[in-house]
Scaffold this active site. Sequence first.
Site, PDB file in Angstrom:
ATOM      1  N   ALA A  99       0.891  -1.173   0.000  1.00  0.00           N
ATOM      2  CA  ALA A  99       0.000   0.000   0.000  1.00  0.00           C
ATOM      3  C   ALA A  99       0.924   1.216   0.000  1.00  0.00           C
ATOM      4  CB  ALA A  99      -0.899  -0.024   1.223  1.00  0.00           C
ATOM      5  N   LYS A 105       7.700   4.807   2.082  1.00  0.00           N
ATOM      6  CA  LYS A 105       8.373   3.540   2.382  1.00  0.00           C
ATOM      7  C   LYS A 105       9.058   3.018   1.117  1.00  0.00           C
ATOM      8  CE  LYS A 105       6.051   4.081   6.203  1.00  0.00           C
ATOM      9  NZ  LYS A 105       5.192   5.180   5.782  1.00  0.00           N
ATOM     10  N   GLU A 123      -0.337   0.369  -5.350  1.00  0.00           N
ATOM     11  CA  GLU A 123      -1.285   1.311  -4.748  1.00  0.00           C
ATOM     12  C   GLU A 123      -2.651   1.100  -5.389  1.00  0.00           C
ATOM     13  OE1 GLU A 123      -1.642   3.533  -2.226  1.00  0.00           O
ATOM     14  OE2 GLU A 123      -3.641   3.799  -3.075  1.00  0.00           O
ATOM     15  N   ASP A 168       2.075  -1.095   4.933  1.00  0.00           N
ATOM     16  CA  ASP A 168       1.854   0.127   5.713  1.00  0.00           C
ATOM     17  C   ASP A 168       0.541   0.683   5.178  1.00  0.00           C
ATOM     18  OD1 ASP A 168       2.694   2.447   7.321  1.00  0.00           O
ATOM     19  OD2 ASP A 168       2.895   3.447   5.381  1.00  0.00           O
ATOM     20  N   CYS A 221       0.017   4.146  11.133  1.00  0.00           N
ATOM     21  CA  CYS A 221       0.291   5.439  11.774  1.00  0.00           C
ATOM     22  C   CYS A 221      -0.839   5.717  12.762  1.00  0.00           C
ATOM     23  CB  CYS A 221       0.452   6.537  10.734  1.00  0.00           C
ATOM     24  SG  CYS A 221      -0.939   6.708   9.632  1.00  0.00           S
TER      25      CYS A 221
HETATM   26  C1  LIG Z   1      -0.936   5.045   5.044  1.00  0.00           C
HETATM   27  S1  LIG Z   1      -1.191   5.107   3.352  1.00  0.00           S
HETATM   28  C2  LIG Z   1       0.303   4.477   2.719  1.00  0.00           C
HETATM   29  C3  LIG Z   1       1.498   5.357   2.874  1.00  0.00           C
HETATM   30  C4  LIG Z   1       2.699   4.810   2.164  1.00  0.00           C
HETATM   31  N1  LIG Z   1       3.026   3.489   2.650  1.00  0.00           N
HETATM   32  C5  LIG Z   1       3.897   5.730   2.267  1.00  0.00           C
HETATM   33  O1  LIG Z   1       4.804   5.436   3.070  1.00  0.00           O
HETATM   34  O2  LIG Z   1       3.982   6.712   1.538  1.00  0.00           O
HETATM   35  C6  LIG Z   1      -2.274   3.778   3.069  1.00  0.00           C
HETATM   36  C7  LIG Z   1      -2.560   3.450   1.636  1.00  0.00           C
HETATM   37  O3  LIG Z   1      -3.408   2.288   1.591  1.00  0.00           O
HETATM   38  C8  LIG Z   1      -4.235   2.400   0.458  1.00  0.00           C
HETATM   39  N2  LIG Z   1      -5.430   1.526   0.605  1.00  0.00           N
HETATM   40  C9  LIG Z   1      -6.676   1.878   1.009  1.00  0.00           C
HETATM   41  N3  LIG Z   1      -7.480   0.815   0.959  1.00  0.00           N
HETATM   42  C10 LIG Z   1      -6.759  -0.229   0.536  1.00  0.00           C
HETATM   43  C11 LIG Z   1      -7.055  -1.593   0.263  1.00  0.00           C
HETATM   44  N4  LIG Z   1      -8.260  -2.100   0.445  1.00  0.00           N
HETATM   45  N5  LIG Z   1      -6.046  -2.378  -0.213  1.00  0.00           N
HETATM   46  C12 LIG Z   1      -4.816  -1.870  -0.397  1.00  0.00           C
HETATM   47  N6  LIG Z   1      -4.484  -0.592  -0.141  1.00  0.00           N
HETATM   48  C13 LIG Z   1      -5.434   0.218   0.309  1.00  0.00           C
HETATM   49  C14 LIG Z   1      -4.590   3.867   0.412  1.00  0.00           C
HETATM   50  O4  LIG Z   1      -5.002   4.262  -0.885  1.00  0.00           O
HETATM   51  C15 LIG Z   1      -3.296   4.541   0.864  1.00  0.00           C
HETATM   52  O5  LIG Z   1      -2.514   4.972  -0.224  1.00  0.00           O
END
Ligand SMILES: C[S@@+](CC[C@H](N)C(=O)[O-])C[C@H]1O[C@@H](n2cnc3c(N)ncnc32)[C@H](O)[C@@H]1O
Length: 440
Positions: A99, A105, A123, A168, A221
């Site tokens: 994600a 990350k 993503e 994450d 987070c």
């Molecule tokens: C906390 S953010 C990730 C931040 C990223 N890891 C970084 O360090 O820049 C969580 C991410 O999970 C994605 N997300 C939301 N629902 C999801 C799902 N069902 N499956 C996978 N990813 C998902 C969101 O679009 C978002 O970009």
Amino acid sequence: MSLPQAFIEKYKKLLKEDYHDFLASFDQPPVAGFRSNPLKEGQMSFEHPIADTNWGYYGKVSGKSIEHVTGLVYSQEPAAQMVGQVAHPKPGMKVLDLAAAPGGKTTHLLSYLNNTGLLVSNEINAKRSHVLAENVERFGARNVIVTNESTERLAKVFPSFFDLIVFDGPCSGEGMFRKDPKAIPYWHEDYPKELASLQKTILSDALAMLAPGGQLVYSTCTWSPEENEEVATWLLEHKELALVPIQASHGMTNSHLLPGTVRMYPHLFKGEGQFIAKFKDLREPVKTSKISLKKVPKKTSLTKEQDNLWQAFCQKHLAVTLQGQYQTFGDHLYLLPEGLPNLSGLRITRNGLHLGTFKKKRFEPSFALGMALKPSEVIQYIEMDIEQFERYVAGHQIPLKTTYPNGWYQVVIKGNGLGFAKVVGDQLKNAYPKGLRFYS
Ligand SMILES: C[S@@+](CC[C@H](N)C(=O)[O-])C[C@H]1O[C@@H](n2cnc3c(N)ncnc32)[C@H](O)[C@@H]1O
């Protein structure tokens, strides 16, 4: 800062005597940080390093600065930097960031991989996957695929494939309240439970992609135990995993709910909120060659004419041999990391490194290639001064002070590439992508 009453009560119970300091931390400004990028040749020295990190610093970097625009730095608050630090992939590993947008990350993992092995950076949100691809391009890594997929569909293509998976993912985001108060109204008492359930579903898909003996890093987070420790405990109870204990240093807190996992609280750690758990898959490692995967189909290789054009470009412009699989899509040429399975059917936002485009009897290098190459890896480049940089990023062509033969040059500022551009007569034509242009 106004916080939901139920949130306040919850953390009063959990944090006991620490609760007042915790609550007071919400009235302090958020802590900004950034990482320098070891893939770039033109390094700079920065002040205020984050203790025990390879590339971390406290402070804010402008999105219009040379450091940011050339990809020498990536802005990421200090607690989030601990996730990549804990994951710490070894060169050559096959890594998945499940994600990944906007790419904090991912870019950190790429720093460790140092253009070896491969990273699949996924993503689910299409718009965010484009932001992720843009950040990866600026970072200049050559070994990344950016996919825009559900974890379920991804798991079908990469069974038992990755040596390391970082998840994450979506969480209740409590640790970001200070940095982004807009997140507060989304919070309600059942929110952590809802997110925990989603995280378990995604983690099940993640484990289907983990190679036997591989490692999994799960981070959020947020501070809610329903996500964090309860999800980690669920993993330990239902899957063949063991915890890899994380050393809590410099204000990290060893979780008393699940020792070996760590929490970061803003009243103890100089940063925002974070939880991290690391696991090892207990199954016997299997040699990759025994894992059956459909290989990249041969039909995607270059035609004789394309190969000649690419070789001619390499001979004239590159002082390095680019390792990987070459693949064409229409007139576009890409470099993919070695060892990928057949990705057809997946939504791909960045198909490896875009090398350039075949035009009639010539090859035009891409912006991405000019970001990924070090000046020592190209045969000809033009170094700009700051005034020229400001004109260039605004979209203007640059009158040249010295004479250069016509042709392609890497554009360089403070020792780092900013794409390729063409010299025609006494001008450097502007090839800075329209979507990235800005006035300082
Ligand atoms: C906390 S953010 C990730 C931040 C990223 N890891 C970084 O360090 O820049 C969580 C991410 O999970 C994605 N997300 C939301 N629902 C999801 C799902 N069902 N499956 C996978 N990813 C998902 C969101 O679009 C978002 O970009």
